[in-house]
Design an enzyme around this catalytic site. Structure first.
Site, mmCIF file in Angstrom:
data_model
loop_
_atom_site.group_PDB
_atom_site.id
_atom_site.type_symbol
_atom_site.label_atom_id
_atom_site.label_comp_id
_atom_site.label_asym_id
_atom_site.label_seq_id
_atom_site.Cartn_x
_atom_site.Cartn_y
_atom_site.Cartn_z
ATOM 1 N N ASP A 81 -4.546 31.055 -7.760
ATOM 2 C CA ASP A 81 -4.844 31.108 -6.980
ATOM 3 C C ASP A 81 -6.638 30.106 -7.059
ATOM 4 O O ASP A 81 -7.285 30.652 -7.903
ATOM 5 C CB ASP A 81 -5.013 31.906 -5.977
ATOM 6 N N ASP A 103 -8.821 23.443 -7.182
ATOM 7 C CA ASP A 103 -9.205 23.228 -6.312
ATOM 8 C C ASP A 103 -11.164 22.141 -6.665
ATOM 9 O O ASP A 103 -11.815 23.325 -7.026
ATOM 10 C CB ASP A 103 -10.089 25.055 -5.763
ATOM 11 N N HIS A 179 -10.742 31.875 4.905
ATOM 12 C CA HIS A 179 -10.160 32.545 4.593
ATOM 13 C C HIS A 179 -10.691 34.012 5.681
ATOM 14 O O HIS A 179 -11.910 33.510 5.523
ATOM 15 C CB HIS A 179 -10.641 32.458 3.036
ATOM 16 N N GLY A 180 -10.498 34.719 5.216
ATOM 17 C CA GLY A 180 -10.964 36.229 5.389
ATOM 18 C C GLY A 180 -10.748 36.661 6.612
ATOM 19 O O GLY A 180 -9.459 36.085 7.305
ATOM 20 N N HIS A 207 -3.607 27.734 3.744
ATOM 21 C CA HIS A 207 -4.533 28.982 3.434
ATOM 22 C C HIS A 207 -5.164 29.443 4.149
ATOM 23 O O HIS A 207 -4.822 29.551 5.721
ATOM 24 C CB HIS A 207 -5.628 28.335 1.892
ATOM 25 N N GLY A 208 -5.660 31.178 3.612
ATOM 26 C CA GLY A 208 -6.186 31.810 5.452
ATOM 27 C C GLY A 208 -5.633 31.782 5.936
ATOM 28 O O GLY A 208 -6.139 31.620 7.497
ATOM 29 N N ASP A 231 -3.649 36.852 1.993
ATOM 30 C CA ASP A 231 -4.768 38.313 0.750
ATOM 31 C C ASP A 231 -5.797 38.820 2.201
ATOM 32 O O ASP A 231 -5.012 40.504 2.074
ATOM 33 C CB ASP A 231 -5.642 37.326 -0.044
HETATM 34 P P1 13P Z 1 -6.974 34.763 3.349
HETATM 35 O O1 13P Z 1 -7.768 36.223 3.076
HETATM 36 O O2 13P Z 1 -7.251 34.760 4.958
HETATM 37 O O3 13P Z 1 -5.115 35.624 3.756
HETATM 38 O O4 13P Z 1 -6.616 34.008 2.454
HETATM 39 C C1 13P Z 1 -5.477 33.575 1.529
HETATM 40 C C2 13P Z 1 -5.859 32.791 0.592
HETATM 41 O O5 13P Z 1 -6.022 31.557 1.412
HETATM 42 C C3 13P Z 1 -5.909 32.764 -0.707
HETATM 43 O O6 13P Z 1 -6.091 30.860 -1.222
#
Ligand code: 13P
Length: 283
Positions: A81, A103, A179-180, A207-208, A231
């Protein structure tokens, strides 16, 4: 069984669902993901970020992922990732990853194309799938931070050129997620997903995706998203499991007992996501 990311995503694209890509850091997390995938008969992607590799070491994280995949009853891809440098990607390929993300979104378009193309040529030669990113996704993913002002949405015409010139297998696009943990409800640019999908034939990646409502994810899938990265939601479930257990058992000292409820909570969260993604019974 261990398979390539491309194999999983092409099936998802054909049948109209998304494969969950869940971040791994230790054995309990890997087991939670694999058990969830087996119990729901879902294909799945285990993904290690550079932070995870730094934390566990490449030998450990690769061995965990490959052992889990080899013994799994469902198809599993092992993915890097947000690989941000060439050497890191090569190390992962050598360690048996079947999918890598390069990336180059921090670079201007021309440079991102050249940077990505170099990885694609090598990865393709050894049968490893490649994800790249165009546009900038805001937030922090394991030490990599893009602030809201810097974030830019993916341009559909640039996406066409990028995919044609790099030969990448799937593309991460910036369409309003971050993300987050979200401060408010994220607003996805569905028209943009559709506009990119209409011009670009490869599977698209979101993502995110933690904290994005189920209905929005389902709509994004119907418009061309076939890999969904999660994540933060898993971290929250894991932390809650540990905190609850320790609160109820303040004298606990056995790491296996402390981590068991964390793993169980994480597994339930993953199964919930797999239902939303439509990957259940697609293995
Ligand atoms: P999140 O932590 O928002 O779920 O995003 C995870 C992600 O995109 C990893 O590349």
């Amino acid at each position: 069984m261990l398979v390539t990311g491309k194999e999983l995503l092409l099936d998802a694209q054909k049948k109209g669902y998304a494969v969950g890509a869940f971040n791994i850091n230790n054995m309990e997390i890997v087991q939670a993901i694999i058990e969830a995938a087996e119990e729901t008969n879902s294909p799945v992607i285990l993904q290690a970020s550079q932070g995870a590799i730094k934390y566990a070491g490449i030998d450990y994280i690769a061995a965990l992922g490959k052992t889990a995949a080899k013994n799994a009853k469902v198809p599993v891809a092992l993915h890097l990732d947000h690989g941000t440098d060439f050497e890191q990607v090569m190390v992962c390929i050598r360690h048996g990853f079947t999918s890598v993300m390069i990336d180059g979104s921090r670079f201007p378009l021309e440079e991102n194309i050249a940077f990505t193309k170099r990885v694609v040529e090598i990865a393709k030669a050894v049968g490893v799938s490649v994800e790249a990113e165009l546009g900038k996704i805001s937030g922090t993913e394991d030490h990599i931070t893009v602030n809201e002002r810097e974030a830019t949405f993916t341009d559909p015409d640039e996406a066409v050129r990028f995919v044609d010139e790099t030969g990448v297998d799937y593309l991460a696009i910036a369409v309003g997620t971050a993300h987050g943990v979200y401060k408010g409800e994220p607003k996805l640019d569905f028209d943009r997903i559709k506009a990119i999908r209409d011009k670009v034939k490869i599977p698209l990646v979101l993502h995110g995706s933690s904290g994005v409502p189920a209905e929005a994810l389902k709509k994004a899938i119907s418009l061309g998203i076939h890999k969904i990265n999660i994540d933060t939601d898993l971290r929250i479930a894991f932390a809650e499991g540990v905190k609850n257990y320790v609160k109820e058992n303040p004298d606990a000292i056995d790491p296996r007992k402390i981590l068991a409820p964390a793993k169980a909570m994480m597994k339930e969260k993953i199964k919930e996501k797999m239902e939303i993604f439509g990957s259940v019974n697609k293995a």
